[in-house]
Write an enzyme that holds these catalytic residues in place. Structure first.
Site, PDB file in Angstrom:
ATOM      1  CE  LYS A  98      10.354  46.034 -16.850  1.00 21.36           C
ATOM      2  NZ  LYS A  98       9.893  45.875 -18.222  1.00 21.36           N
ATOM      3  CD  GLN A 146      11.459  46.229 -21.728  1.00 15.11           C
ATOM      4  OE1 GLN A 146      11.423  45.648 -20.651  1.00 15.11           O
ATOM      5  NE2 GLN A 146      10.764  47.337 -21.956  1.00 15.11           N
ATOM      6  CG  ASP A 194       5.199  42.343 -19.394  1.00 13.41           C
ATOM      7  OD1 ASP A 194       5.211  43.073 -18.396  1.00 13.41           O
ATOM      8  OD2 ASP A 194       6.077  42.359 -20.263  1.00 13.41           O
TER       9      ASP A 194
END
Ligand code: NAP
Length: 293
Positions: A52, A96, A119
């Protein structure tokens, strides 16, 4: 049979974003800034976060990786989240998952500012998504929708069977595909580990989204001719003959199912790369919204 090439489409999306970012820079505007918080040293998480951050650099975004030790307390992590919420330089960030067991994941995700939640996991954003409102759609279902749209796969009036009901894949994709619009207007059946006789349902499906994480689960005798297959599964299978000591596989017996399918995503190279591209897209959207605010 046509391959739904997530690598190719994700590269197209990244190129489109690169052009927009260059234009922002030319206009003297601030470029999007994505931050990622990683707690601990889980191998797969390190790989995902690393890719990412690398993608951000390639397309001209600013990026910040905050790598915290495994023993970070919940309180320390919540403090870090509060700092990111307050930092005007950060447009969006991700925490994460999975987090170490001593940290309450839900508590942390609830603490993320919905305006920076690229997200799309915060209940505010999930709720808006379910109500057809503009929001951050979480990257994996957003990526699946975009792949279907760009290949003009007909979904209207089709029967879609989703396998898996997780909050990050199965549940949101079942909602999105049942909504009105392109890559949607589908009649959706959501299945899970308590579903009786999944085969009888997959045999009726025009489209199957498989998101359970069990290699070789979906076999050729479970699908009808012409089916569209979206394989979301990513499982690392140990294999000493491989350089990394493992290989990646999806949920679908690709070799045999692809012979009956009209469209199919490969693993790797299908939904995975789309997920990263849509995270970048969400970060660009966050920057544009902050510009307007
Ligand atoms: P998850 O939270 O573990 O959920 C798995 C779902 O599958 C659950 O709803 C579970 O049912 C269901 N399930 C498990 N075994 C089943 C069976 N035998 N029959 C029917 N349903 C079954 O997983 P997830 O986070 O959604 O991820 C699913 C897979 O997608 C994993 O391989 C993951 O690595 C991958 N993934 C890929 C991407 C990407 O970018 N491509 C992104 C996210 C996840 P219950 O609810 O009843 O337990």
């Amino acid at each position: 049979m046509e391959i739904l090439d997530g690598k190719k489409i994700s590269n197209q999306i990244k190129e489109e974003i690169t052009v927009e970012v260059a234009q922002m820079r030319d206009r003297g505007e601030k470029v999007p800034h994505l931050a990622a918080v990683l707690v601990g040293n889980d191998g797969a998480s390190l790989t995902y976060v690393g890719s990412k951050v690398r993608s951000c650099k390639k397309i001209g975004f600013e990026s910040t990786l905050i790598h915290l030790p495994e023993e970070t307390t919940e309180e320390e992590l919540l403090k870090q989240v509060a700092e990111l919420n307050a930092n005007p330089d950060i447009d969006g960030y991700i925490v994460q998952l999975p987090l170490p067991k001593h940290i309450d994941e839900e508590k942390v995700l609830m603490a993320v500012d919905p305006d920076k939640d690229v997200d799309g996991f915060h209940p505010t954003n999930f709720g808006k998504m379910a109500l057809d409102m503009e929001t951050f759609i979480s990257a994996t279902p957003f990526g699946i929708m975009e792949l279907l749209r760009r290949y003009n796969v007909e979904t209207s009036g089709k029967h879609t069977v989703v396998i898996g009901r997780s909050h990050i894949v199965g549940r949101p994709i079942s909602i999105l595909m049942s909504q009105k619009g392109k890559a949607a207007d589908s009649t959706v059946t959501l299945t899970h580990s308590r579903t009786k006789d999944i085969k009888s349902l997959t045999l009726q499906a025009d489209i199957i989204v498989s998101a359970l994480g069990v290699p070789n689960f979906l076999k050729a005798d479970m699908v009808k001719d012409g089916v569209v297959i979206i394989d979301v599964g990513i499982t690392r299978v140990s294999d000493e003959s491989k350089e990394k000591g493992y290989y990646i596989t999806g949920d679908v017996d690709f070799e045999n199912v692809s012979q009956k399918a009209s469209y199919i995503t490969p693993v790797p190279g299908g939904v995975g790369p789309m997920t990263i591209a849509m995270l970048l897209k969400n970060t660009l959207l966050a920057r544009e919204r902050h510009n307007k605010a």
